[in-house]
Write an enzyme that holds these catalytic residues in place. Structure first.
Site, PDB file in Angstrom:
ATOM      1  N   SER A  86      -7.982  35.669  35.531  1.00 46.19           N
ATOM      2  CA  SER A  86      -8.266  35.490  34.112  1.00 46.19           C
ATOM      3  C   SER A  86      -6.982  35.029  33.461  1.00 46.19           C
ATOM      4  O   SER A  86      -5.999  35.765  33.447  1.00 46.19           O
ATOM      5  CB  SER A  86      -8.729  36.814  33.503  1.00 46.19           C
ATOM      6  OG  SER A  86      -8.872  36.654  32.127  1.00 46.19           O
ATOM      7  N   ARG A  87      -6.978  33.785  32.965  1.00 47.27           N
ATOM      8  CA  ARG A  87      -5.690  33.222  32.545  1.00 47.27           C
ATOM      9  C   ARG A  87      -5.258  33.629  31.152  1.00 47.27           C
ATOM     10  O   ARG A  87      -4.095  33.537  30.836  1.00 47.27           O
ATOM     11  CB  ARG A  87      -5.727  31.700  32.652  1.00 47.27           C
ATOM     12  CG  ARG A  87      -5.813  31.271  34.083  1.00 47.27           C
ATOM     13  CD  ARG A  87      -5.587  29.811  34.299  1.00 47.27           C
ATOM     14  NE  ARG A  87      -6.107  29.465  35.613  1.00 47.27           N
ATOM     15  CZ  ARG A  87      -7.259  28.882  35.816  1.00 47.27           C
ATOM     16  NH1 ARG A  87      -8.009  28.526  34.790  1.00 47.27           N
ATOM     17  NH2 ARG A  87      -7.677  28.638  37.028  1.00 47.27           N
ATOM     18  N   VAL A  88      -6.171  34.046  30.285  1.00 47.16           N
ATOM     19  CA  VAL A  88      -5.697  34.456  28.948  1.00 47.16           C
ATOM     20  C   VAL A  88      -6.043  35.902  28.618  1.00 47.16           C
ATOM     21  O   VAL A  88      -5.434  36.498  27.740  1.00 47.16           O
ATOM     22  CB  VAL A  88      -6.244  33.534  27.831  1.00 47.16           C
ATOM     23  CG1 VAL A  88      -5.686  32.151  27.945  1.00 47.16           C
ATOM     24  CG2 VAL A  88      -7.742  33.512  27.812  1.00 47.16           C
TER      25      VAL A  88
END
Ligand SMILES: Nc1ncnc2c1ncn2[C@@H]1O[C@H](COP(=O)(O)OP(=O)(O)OP(=O)(O)O)[C@@H](O)[C@H]1O
Ligand SMILES: [Mg+2]
Length: 508
Positions: free
Chosen positions: A370-372
């Site tokens: 999950s990048r953010v």
């Protein structure tokens, strides 16, 4: 006799009204552009005689059939039909509508099941919406966007602790067929109860029975009260499947513009891509990789770019997207999955091997990211599951290797024992989303080694005993955690102590 007289009076009055209307009416010539169908295919048609038609304009065919003008050629127009073409024949009239395709939006759509052009499918009568909006809109500009700051809890321990999602994020759910993709999305919707999130479930190209089951589940768990369902099932015209996710997003944007938080599930974008491929081939557009047309990347990126978190001055609403994509034989590098992975802010990968072993949800932690969302995670999670993601991924690798060797050192054995317990804790049945305090109670107990003495088969019942510690025994701490405050060490110690006592009484 009396009756005759009254009928005559009524007729006279009616004719007088007609006369009045006719004399008062101002007849003016009006230009209506009418074209003619020259070819009808399965899902598409060609039309001549509409030289001024605009790109993506809605066209009206006989029998209430609608079409979208997609290919504007020199001599004719390639039209994608939004209804079945059985009743159309060459020579039929086609009228311009001078408008783009739009769908009804508003509060009245909550709890309803509609098709992508806003026709009701649930038998609860016509849709009474005050407003209609076009199905495509420019995404919010960078200036109007705010960083993602608020978490969107899925209710799954493994996701909320290791792959957290934020409101306004786009997180892809990816996996082979029958690996529990829809289940994750539906449980996330069920978990939004009383959390002020409007949900939209968009079914694209699915079997009718699968859609009926989803609607039934949403109804059973009281989630239809805050959810709208947009359906273009697998036997709908490919044109209708193509516009479905845009229609769902338009509906979501309406609520986002009111300052609300919205969650849109697209189930699934692989079928959407297939519908678009079918249309493009019918329209004789040149095929590219895997026979998909060249603009398929643009098709999905312009859809998913519309999800965002708006600045406070724009109302502060958000639109979170959970697109689903199906892989074939776990091939993540196929065309559509790689496209979607690069467009979204992370992916949850579901592994068929884990599913077969009964490890459900079958989330492959090593391949999910999950990048953010990490920045939005509540601080309490970081306190109890700080480096869990890394150590869990290491355990999975270690386990794969340890199968080959019979003698293992003490340290490896402890890591493996711990990892197996963590995996047991991460298992979670369908329709049982856990609240934040429940998850924190379990994760903290696990991190403190409370379950180390419990046999693996007993872990799930042990977990159920400790899950309500924070809510029942420390309601103030539970509130503070939900409000985003830190989970103090002293509170942690007390919670662990409580959990130990419960588990000891269970072991005796
Ligand atoms: N956490 C879970 N616990 C128990 N059963 C589960 C869980 N998740 C999914 N299942 C079951 O697994 C089956 C497949 O799930 P689901 O329909 O969500 O998969 P899918 O990947 O969406 O499938 P499809 O490719 O057909 O769309 C269903 O019968 C569902 O009830
Ligand atoms: Mg599914």
């Amino acid at each position: 006799m009396d009756i005759d007289l009254s009928v005559r009076a009524l007729l006279d009055e009616t004719f007088n009204t007609f006369d009045d209307t006719l004399t008062q009416h101002n007849f003016k010539p009006r230009l209506i552009e009418i074209g003619e169908v020259t070819y009808v295919g399965r899902g598409n048609a060609r039309v001549i005689g509409l030289p001024n038609v605009q790109s993506e304009e809605l066209l009206q065919f006989p029998n209430h059939v609608l079409g979208l003008a997609l290919n504007l050629d020199m001599d004719d127009v390639g039209v994608v039909l939004l209804d079945h073409s059985d009743q159309l024949t060459a020579g039929d009239e086609v009228r311009r509508t001078h408008r783009l395709l739009d769908i009804p939006v508003g509060e009245s759509l909550i709890g309803r099941v509609i098709d992508p052009v806003g026709r009701p499918l649930d038998g609860h009568g016509p849709i009474s919406a005050a407003d209609r909006r076009p199905y495509e809109r420019e995404p919010a500009s960078i200036i109007n966007r705010a960083p993602v700051t608020v978490p969107l809890q899925t209710g799954f321990k493994v996701i909320d602790a290791l792959i957290p999602i934020g409101r306004g994020q786009r997180e892809l759910i990816l996996g082979d067929r029958q690996t529990g993709k829809t289940a994750i999305a539906i449980d996330t919707i069920i978990n939004q109860r009383n959390k002020n999130v409007v949900c939209i479930y968009c079914a694209i190209g699915q079997r009718n029975t699968a859609v009926a089951k989803v609607i039934d589940d949403l109804r059973k768990y009281d989630a239809l009260e805050y959810t709208a369902v947009v359906v273009a099932e697998s036997d709908a015209a490919p044109g209708l499947q193509f516009v479905a996710p845009y229609a769902a997003t338009t509906l979501g944007e309406y609520f986002m513009d009111q300052g609300q938080d919205v969650l849109v599930v697209y189930d699934d974008l692989t079928s959407h891509a297939r519908a678009y491929r079918e249309l493009s081939l019918l329209l004789r557009r040149p095929p590219g990789r895997e026979a998909f047309p060249g603009d398929i990347f643009y098709l999905h990126s312009r859809l998913l770019e519309r999800s965002t978190h708006l600045r406070d001055s724009m109302g502060g609403g958000s639109l979170t997207a959970l697109p689903i994509a199906e892989t074939e034989a776990q091939n993540l590098s196929a065309y559509i999955p790689t496209n979607l992975i690069s467009i979204t802010d992370g992916q949850i990968y579901l592994s068929p091997q884990l599913f077969q072993k009964g490890i459900l949800p079958a989330v492959d932690v090593g391949r999910s990211v999950s990048r953010v969302g990490g920045k939005t995670q509540l601080p309490a999670y970081r306190a109890v599951a700080g480096d869990l993601r890394l150590s869990y991924a290491q355990f999975e690798e270690l386990e794969a290797f340890s199968r080959f060797s019979s003698r293992l050192d003490e340290e490896t054995l402890t890591t493996l024992e711990r990892g197996r317990r963590v995996r047991e804790i991460f298992k979670q049945s369908q329709y049982q989303p856990l609240s934040v305090p429940q998850q924190i109670s379990i994760l903290l107990s696990m991190a403190a080694g409370v379950f180390d003495t419990t046999g693996i088969p007993l872990i799930r019942s042990a977990e159920q005993r400790v899950q309500n510690i924070l809510v029942d025994e420390f309601p103030d701490v539970s509130e503070a955690i939900l409000a985003g405050q830190k989970f103090s060490e002293e509170d942690q110690r007390e919670t662990i102590q409580s959990a130990r006592e419960i588990i000891q009484s269970l072991n005796q």
